[in-house]
Design a protein around this motif. Sequence first.
Motif, PDB file in Angstrom:
ATOM      1  N   ARG A 192     -18.754 -18.126 -15.662  1.00 16.57           N
ATOM      2  CA  ARG A 192     -17.947 -19.302 -16.013  1.00 16.57           C
ATOM      3  C   ARG A 192     -16.563 -19.230 -15.392  1.00 16.57           C
ATOM      4  O   ARG A 192     -16.031 -20.211 -14.900  1.00 16.57           O
ATOM      5  CB  ARG A 192     -17.856 -19.380 -17.533  1.00 16.57           C
ATOM      6  N   GLN A 193     -15.976 -18.055 -15.445  1.00 10.06           N
ATOM      7  CA  GLN A 193     -14.663 -17.846 -14.824  1.00 10.06           C
ATOM      8  C   GLN A 193     -14.826 -16.816 -13.717  1.00 10.06           C
ATOM      9  O   GLN A 193     -15.331 -15.716 -13.953  1.00 10.06           O
ATOM     10  CB  GLN A 193     -13.658 -17.341 -15.856  1.00 10.06           C
ATOM     11  N   LEU A 194     -14.410 -17.172 -12.516  1.00 10.50           N
ATOM     12  CA  LEU A 194     -14.525 -16.253 -11.392  1.00 10.50           C
ATOM     13  C   LEU A 194     -13.513 -15.121 -11.538  1.00 10.50           C
ATOM     14  O   LEU A 194     -12.331 -15.366 -11.776  1.00 10.50           O
ATOM     15  CB  LEU A 194     -14.282 -16.990 -10.072  1.00 10.50           C
ATOM     16  N   LYS A 195     -13.997 -13.899 -11.423  1.00 11.73           N
ATOM     17  CA  LYS A 195     -13.114 -12.749 -11.410  1.00 11.73           C
ATOM     18  C   LYS A 195     -13.865 -11.601 -10.772  1.00 11.73           C
ATOM     19  O   LYS A 195     -15.096 -11.575 -10.735  1.00 11.73           O
ATOM     20  CB  LYS A 195     -12.603 -12.376 -12.804  1.00 11.73           C
ATOM     21  N   ALA A 196     -13.108 -10.664 -10.250  1.00 10.02           N
ATOM     22  CA  ALA A 196     -13.706  -9.494  -9.620  1.00 10.02           C
ATOM     23  C   ALA A 196     -13.725  -8.332 -10.597  1.00 10.02           C
ATOM     24  O   ALA A 196     -12.862  -8.210 -11.454  1.00 10.02           O
ATOM     25  CB  ALA A 196     -12.900  -9.110  -8.383  1.00 10.02           C
ATOM     26  N   GLU A 197     -14.724  -7.501 -10.433  1.00 10.35           N
ATOM     27  CA  GLU A 197     -14.816  -6.241 -11.157  1.00 10.35           C
ATOM     28  C   GLU A 197     -14.742  -5.150 -10.087  1.00 10.35           C
ATOM     29  O   GLU A 197     -15.407  -5.243  -9.055  1.00 10.35           O
ATOM     30  CB  GLU A 197     -16.159  -6.161 -11.884  1.00 10.35           C
ATOM     31  N   PHE A 198     -13.937  -4.147 -10.317  1.00 10.18           N
ATOM     32  CA  PHE A 198     -13.786  -3.072  -9.350  1.00 10.18           C
ATOM     33  C   PHE A 198     -14.502  -1.832  -9.864  1.00 10.18           C
ATOM     34  O   PHE A 198     -14.331  -1.447 -11.021  1.00 10.18           O
ATOM     35  CB  PHE A 198     -12.315  -2.779  -9.078  1.00 10.18           C
ATOM     36  N   ILE A 199     -15.293  -1.227  -8.992  1.00 12.19           N
ATOM     37  CA  ILE A 199     -16.063  -0.047  -9.367  1.00 12.19           C
ATOM     38  C   ILE A 199     -15.503   1.130  -8.586  1.00 12.19           C
ATOM     39  O   ILE A 199     -15.523   1.144  -7.351  1.00 12.19           O
ATOM     40  CB  ILE A 199     -17.552  -0.250  -9.048  1.00 12.19           C
ATOM     41  N   ASP A 200     -14.980   2.112  -9.307  1.00 13.38           N
ATOM     42  CA  ASP A 200     -14.445   3.332  -8.693  1.00 13.38           C
ATOM     43  C   ASP A 200     -15.618   4.221  -8.352  1.00 13.38           C
ATOM     44  O   ASP A 200     -16.399   4.619  -9.218  1.00 13.38           O
ATOM     45  CB  ASP A 200     -13.493   4.036  -9.666  1.00 13.38           C
ATOM     46  N   LEU A 201     -15.789   4.502  -7.071  1.00 13.15           N
ATOM     47  CA  LEU A 201     -16.930   5.284  -6.626  1.00 13.15           C
ATOM     48  C   LEU A 201     -16.756   6.767  -6.897  1.00 13.15           C
ATOM     49  O   LEU A 201     -17.726   7.511  -6.914  1.00 13.15           O
ATOM     50  CB  LEU A 201     -17.194   5.031  -5.139  1.00 13.15           C
ATOM     51  N   GLY A 202     -15.530   7.228  -7.033  1.00 13.26           N
ATOM     52  CA  GLY A 202     -15.262   8.609  -7.399  1.00 13.26           C
ATOM     53  C   GLY A 202     -16.122   9.637  -6.710  1.00 13.26           C
ATOM     54  O   GLY A 202     -16.670  10.508  -7.351  1.00 13.26           O
ATOM     55  N   GLY A 203     -16.265   9.522  -5.403  1.00  7.35           N
ATOM     56  CA  GLY A 203     -17.015  10.517  -4.650  1.00  7.35           C
ATOM     57  C   GLY A 203     -18.473  10.152  -4.419  1.00  7.35           C
ATOM     58  O   GLY A 203     -19.205  10.901  -3.798  1.00  7.35           O
ATOM     59  N   GLU A 204     -18.929   8.997  -4.921  1.00  2.00           N
ATOM     60  CA  GLU A 204     -20.303   8.569  -4.674  1.00  2.00           C
ATOM     61  C   GLU A 204     -20.511   8.346  -3.185  1.00  2.00           C
ATOM     62  O   GLU A 204     -19.596   7.977  -2.472  1.00  2.00           O
ATOM     63  CB  GLU A 204     -20.568   7.253  -5.430  1.00  2.00           C
ATOM     64  N   ASP A 205     -21.735   8.549  -2.710  1.00  5.66           N
ATOM     65  CA  ASP A 205     -22.029   8.319  -1.278  1.00  5.66           C
ATOM     66  C   ASP A 205     -22.001   6.860  -0.939  1.00  5.66           C
ATOM     67  O   ASP A 205     -22.130   6.005  -1.711  1.00  5.66           O
ATOM     68  CB  ASP A 205     -23.404   8.885  -0.903  1.00  5.66           C
ATOM     69  N   VAL A 248      -9.193 -11.776  -3.605  1.00  4.69           N
ATOM     70  CA  VAL A 248      -9.772 -10.478  -3.953  1.00  4.69           C
ATOM     71  C   VAL A 248      -9.699  -9.535  -2.759  1.00  4.69           C
ATOM     72  O   VAL A 248     -10.066  -9.892  -1.645  1.00  4.69           O
ATOM     73  CB  VAL A 248     -11.250 -10.620  -4.381  1.00  4.69           C
ATOM     74  N   ASN A 249      -9.218  -8.329  -3.026  1.00  2.00           N
ATOM     75  CA  ASN A 249      -9.327  -7.224  -2.077  1.00  2.00           C
ATOM     76  C   ASN A 249     -10.162  -6.166  -2.788  1.00  2.00           C
ATOM     77  O   ASN A 249      -9.731  -5.628  -3.808  1.00  2.00           O
ATOM     78  CB  ASN A 249      -7.954  -6.665  -1.696  1.00  2.00           C
ATOM     79  N   PRO A 250     -11.378  -5.892  -2.292  1.00  2.00           N
ATOM     80  CA  PRO A 250     -12.255  -4.956  -2.998  1.00  2.00           C
ATOM     81  C   PRO A 250     -11.840  -3.496  -2.881  1.00  2.00           C
ATOM     82  O   PRO A 250     -12.430  -2.635  -3.528  1.00  2.00           O
ATOM     83  CB  PRO A 250     -13.615  -5.193  -2.336  1.00  2.00           C
ATOM     84  N   GLY A 251     -10.840  -3.215  -2.068  1.00  2.00           N
ATOM     85  CA  GLY A 251     -10.453  -1.828  -1.847  1.00  2.00           C
ATOM     86  C   GLY A 251     -11.241  -1.253  -0.684  1.00  2.00           C
ATOM     87  O   GLY A 251     -11.668  -1.977   0.200  1.00  2.00           O
ATOM     88  N   SER A 252     -11.457   0.037  -0.704  1.00  2.00           N
ATOM     89  CA  SER A 252     -12.155   0.706   0.387  1.00  2.00           C
ATOM     90  C   SER A 252     -13.196   1.667  -0.154  1.00  2.00           C
ATOM     91  O   SER A 252     -12.903   2.489  -1.018  1.00  2.00           O
ATOM     92  CB  SER A 252     -11.151   1.482   1.247  1.00  2.00           C
ATOM     93  N   GLY A 254     -15.873  -3.914  -4.871  1.00  2.00           N
ATOM     94  CA  GLY A 254     -15.671  -4.990  -5.827  1.00  2.00           C
ATOM     95  C   GLY A 254     -16.965  -5.743  -6.029  1.00  2.00           C
ATOM     96  O   GLY A 254     -17.804  -5.804  -5.125  1.00  2.00           O
ATOM     97  N   ARG A 255     -17.141  -6.287  -7.206  1.00  2.00           N
ATOM     98  CA  ARG A 255     -18.306  -7.129  -7.502  1.00  2.00           C
ATOM     99  C   ARG A 255     -17.805  -8.481  -7.985  1.00  2.00           C
ATOM    100  O   ARG A 255     -16.874  -8.553  -8.781  1.00  2.00           O
ATOM    101  CB  ARG A 255     -19.187  -6.503  -8.572  1.00  2.00           C
ATOM    102  N   LEU A 256     -18.453  -9.527  -7.496  1.00  2.00           N
ATOM    103  CA  LEU A 256     -18.162 -10.888  -7.931  1.00  2.00           C
ATOM    104  C   LEU A 256     -19.429 -11.476  -8.525  1.00  2.00           C
ATOM    105  O   LEU A 256     -20.499 -11.382  -7.935  1.00  2.00           O
ATOM    106  CB  LEU A 256     -17.738 -11.766  -6.747  1.00  2.00           C
ATOM    107  N   ASP A 257     -19.303 -12.089  -9.679  1.00  2.00           N
ATOM    108  CA  ASP A 257     -20.412 -12.820 -10.271  1.00  2.00           C
ATOM    109  C   ASP A 257     -20.069 -14.294 -10.118  1.00  2.00           C
ATOM    110  O   ASP A 257     -19.285 -14.839 -10.887  1.00  2.00           O
ATOM    111  CB  ASP A 257     -20.577 -12.442 -11.741  1.00  2.00           C
ATOM    112  N   VAL A 258     -20.621 -14.926  -9.082  1.00  2.00           N
ATOM    113  CA  VAL A 258     -20.256 -16.314  -8.806  1.00  2.00           C
ATOM    114  C   VAL A 258     -20.934 -17.286  -9.774  1.00  2.00           C
ATOM    115  O   VAL A 258     -20.598 -18.456  -9.790  1.00  2.00           O
ATOM    116  CB  VAL A 258     -20.536 -16.717  -7.343  1.00  2.00           C
TER     117      VAL A 258
END
Length: 137
Positions: A124-137, A100-104, A117-121
């Motif tokens: 059942r299946q490990l995978k990352a979710e990416f959240i686009d901050l779109g200008g959020e602080d 996983v590379n969460p980006g910047s 990126g968010r990981l829910d360890v």
Amino acid sequence: MRALRGSDLILHAGDVGAPGILDALKALAPVVAVRGNVDSGGWGETLPLTEVIQVGPVAIYMLHILQDLDINPATGGFQIVVSGHSHKPGQSEKDSVLYVNPGSAGPKRFQLPVTVGRLDVGARQLKAEFIDLGGED
């Protein structure tokens, strides 16, 4: 920082930029960070180049530049490798290890999105979710 609220743990894969960023993250949750190529000077050199984290049954190996990986994560017992450097969010799987590379989450670079990126360890299946901050602080 809204996207990180409610996190149990924050992993920072390097290029922190300034120690105040880690302080702000620590106000939200415990933080584990590794040194990126822009993390120079006294404070940056206190960050390790690699880190191993155990979260429940999941072993995570962290480093900044994936090409510097000098272990075999699968034979080392790791389920996840977290890296940074490219600032490009993404995930792939090899030999049952999730990379996983969460980006910047910092200033926008090139044409890349600003993400975390968010990981829910516990999933059942490990995978990352990416959240686009779109200008959020």
